[in-house]
Scaffold this motif. Structure first.
Motif, PDB file in Angstrom:
ATOM      1  N   UNK A   1       0.851  -1.187   0.000  1.00 48.90           N
ATOM      2  CA  UNK A   1       0.000   0.000   0.000  1.00 48.90           C
ATOM      3  C   UNK A   1       0.886   1.236   0.000  1.00 48.90           C
ATOM      4  N   UNK A   2       0.707   2.062  -1.018  1.00 49.08           N
ATOM      5  CA  UNK A   2       1.561   3.240  -1.175  1.00 49.08           C
ATOM      6  C   UNK A   2       1.407   4.167   0.027  1.00 49.08           C
ATOM      7  N   UNK A   3       2.513   4.664   0.573  1.00 48.12           N
ATOM      8  CA  UNK A   3       2.448   5.538   1.750  1.00 48.12           C
ATOM      9  C   UNK A   3       2.206   6.999   1.393  1.00 48.12           C
ATOM     10  N   UNK A   4       1.896   7.760   2.402  1.00 49.23           N
ATOM     11  CA  UNK A   4       1.761   9.207   2.291  1.00 49.23           C
ATOM     12  C   UNK A   4       3.158   9.809   2.091  1.00 49.23           C
ATOM     13  N   UNK A   5       3.368  10.514   0.969  1.00 52.94           N
ATOM     14  CA  UNK A   5       4.645  11.212   0.771  1.00 52.94           C
ATOM     15  C   UNK A   5       4.400  12.712   0.592  1.00 52.94           C
ATOM     16  N   UNK A   6       3.305  13.191   1.190  1.00 54.26           N
ATOM     17  CA  UNK A   6       3.010  14.626   1.114  1.00 54.26           C
ATOM     18  C   UNK A   6       3.957  15.395   2.030  1.00 54.26           C
ATOM     19  N   UNK A   7       3.793  16.703   2.052  1.00 56.94           N
ATOM     20  CA  UNK A   7       4.672  17.551   2.866  1.00 56.94           C
ATOM     21  C   UNK A   7       4.200  17.682   4.309  1.00 56.94           C
ATOM     22  N   UNK A   8       3.300  16.791   4.727  1.00 58.39           N
ATOM     23  CA  UNK A   8       2.882  16.810   6.124  1.00 58.39           C
ATOM     24  C   UNK A   8       4.064  16.431   7.018  1.00 58.39           C
ATOM     25  N   UNK A   9       4.336  17.210   8.076  1.00 56.57           N
ATOM     26  CA  UNK A   9       5.519  16.933   8.907  1.00 56.57           C
ATOM     27  C   UNK A   9       5.379  15.722   9.812  1.00 56.57           C
ATOM     28  N   UNK A  10       4.160  15.269  10.047  1.00 54.88           N
ATOM     29  CA  UNK A  10       3.951  14.148  10.968  1.00 54.88           C
ATOM     30  C   UNK A  10       3.803  12.821  10.231  1.00 54.88           C
ATOM     31  N   UNK A  11       2.906  12.765   9.238  1.00 54.84           N
ATOM     32  CA  UNK A  11       2.637  11.489   8.567  1.00 54.84           C
ATOM     33  C   UNK A  11       3.174  11.464   7.137  1.00 54.84           C
ATOM     34  N   UNK A  12       3.677  12.586   6.656  1.00 54.94           N
ATOM     35  CA  UNK A  12       4.278  12.640   5.334  1.00 54.94           C
ATOM     36  C   UNK A  12       5.792  12.630   5.430  1.00 54.94           C
ATOM     37  N   UNK A  13       6.447  13.274   4.464  1.00 49.93           N
ATOM     38  CA  UNK A  13       7.909  13.237   4.433  1.00 49.93           C
ATOM     39  C   UNK A  13       8.519  14.640   4.506  1.00 49.93           C
ATOM     40  N   UNK A  14       7.781  15.566   5.102  1.00 49.96           N
ATOM     41  CA  UNK A  14       8.299  16.927   5.219  1.00 49.96           C
ATOM     42  C   UNK A  14       9.630  16.970   5.982  1.00 49.96           C
ATOM     43  N   UNK A  15       9.789  16.075   6.948  1.00 49.27           N
ATOM     44  CA  UNK A  15      10.999  16.072   7.771  1.00 49.27           C
ATOM     45  C   UNK A  15      12.196  15.435   7.053  1.00 49.27           C
ATOM     46  N   UNK A  16      11.961  14.852   5.883  1.00 44.91           N
ATOM     47  CA  UNK A  16      13.049  14.202   5.166  1.00 44.91           C
ATOM     48  C   UNK A  16      14.008  15.234   4.578  1.00 44.91           C
ATOM     49  N   UNK A  17      15.277  14.935   4.657  1.00 49.06           N
ATOM     50  CA  UNK A  17      16.277  15.743   3.974  1.00 49.06           C
ATOM     51  C   UNK A  17      16.417  15.236   2.543  1.00 49.06           C
TER      52      UNK A  17
END
Length: 302
Positions: free
Chosen positions: A83-99
């Motif tokens: 199941x494809x994950x959330x990769x939106x810019x949400x800081x909690x459940x997405x990938x906003x915190x990713x470098x």
């Protein structure tokens, strides 16, 4: 006897340690990204060429809603449902915190920020050939897209396929960065190769797989069974696709075949992505496909 058992135990331990080293998640060196400046326009182009929205937008999304990368689409395989994950810019459940480095590790090595192996339903075996510059630009573009507070769902994969450490061994066997089609290619064909073999990850659908899910590179782009169980995904080699380069480029732009038929099924979303490329890029893809030789071991069974 005691010495023999001790010797066997030492050998087992050494083999186990070697296995742990060989199957550990790989990471990119931070220095490979130093000095790279993101280009948002390029990042948007990479986003579409790589088909990010086709997997990570919510099921049934159309139009601008495809930029809401909430995840949730299911991909049924012989090994379970991914199941494809959330990769939106949400800081909690997405990938906003990713470098940018986190994204590079995911795309090029299939390694998550916490050091976990990703399942190859995420086509990092193709993305492994992405340039670091494109990764940095894609990272910047993803950061401009809306945040969506939708929790990612867990994959539905049973034992032993859910043992992520085992994926290190799978990568050793089947993750082979490097180009498949080589030789004396023109600049245009090399551009098309990058779009097809890396960003577009066309082989993930158009190349058959072995029993462990690895791409059969000796049958590159010769077609494959449709994962849905309905029909077959066609081959794209020079021996199978008799369209002209102009025909291929037009299909990638409009979805219309030379016989005035139109794209259907999952190709509809692929065309949505390729239609956003430039005419030059679509012609480059066509030039590359016309250079893909027939398989050296014969075409995949029809």
């Amino acid at each position: 006897m005691r010495r023999f058992l001790l010797f066997v135990a030492i050998v087992v331990v050494l083999v186990g340690l070697a296995g742990l080293v060989l199957t550990r998640p790989q990471r990119m060196d931070q220095t490979q990204l130093v000095g790279l400046t993101p280009d948002l326009a390029r990042g948007e182009s990479v986003f579409h060429a790589a088909g990010c929205a086709s997997c990570h937008s919510a099921p049934g999304s159309v139009g601008e809603d495809k930029l809401l990368l909430a995840g949730g689409r299911r991909f049924e395989t012989d090994f379970g449902a991914f199941i494809a994950p959330n990769i939106s810019s949400d800081p909690e459940v997405g990938i906003r915190s990713w470098s940018a480095l986190d994204l590079a590790n995911a795309l090029i090595h299939g390694t998550g920020p916490e050091g976990q192996h990703y399942f190859p339903a995420f086509p990092y075996t193709s993305y492994a050939n992405m340039s670091a510059t494109d990764v940095v630009s894609l990272h910047a573009f993803l950061g401009t897209l809306p945040a969506v507070a939708t929790e990612s769902l867990a994959h539905e994969v049973g034992f032993p396929f859910n043992v992520r450490r085992g994926l290190g061994g799978w990568k050793l066997l089947f993750m082979s960065p490097g180009w498949v089609v080589e030789g004396d290619l023109t600049d245009q064909q090399r551009q098309g190769r990058y779009l097809v073999e890396a960003l577009g990850h066309c082989a993930e659908c158009h190349t058959p797989r072995n029993g462990l899910g690895g791409l059969q590179r000796d049958l590159w782009l010769t077609g494959a069974p449709n994962p849905s169980g309905k029909g077959r995904i066609p081959g794209l080699t020079s021996a199978q696709l008799d369209w002209s380069e102009a025909d291929i480029a037009e299909y990638l732009k409009s979805g219309f075949t030379p016989d005035y038929d139109s794209a259907g099924g999952e190709m509809v979303e692929v065309i949505e992505n390729t239609s956003r490329l430039t005419d030059e890029e679509r012609l480059a893809i066509a030039a590359y496909l016309k250079a893909v030789p027939a398989s050296s071991t014969g075409l995949a069974s029809q």
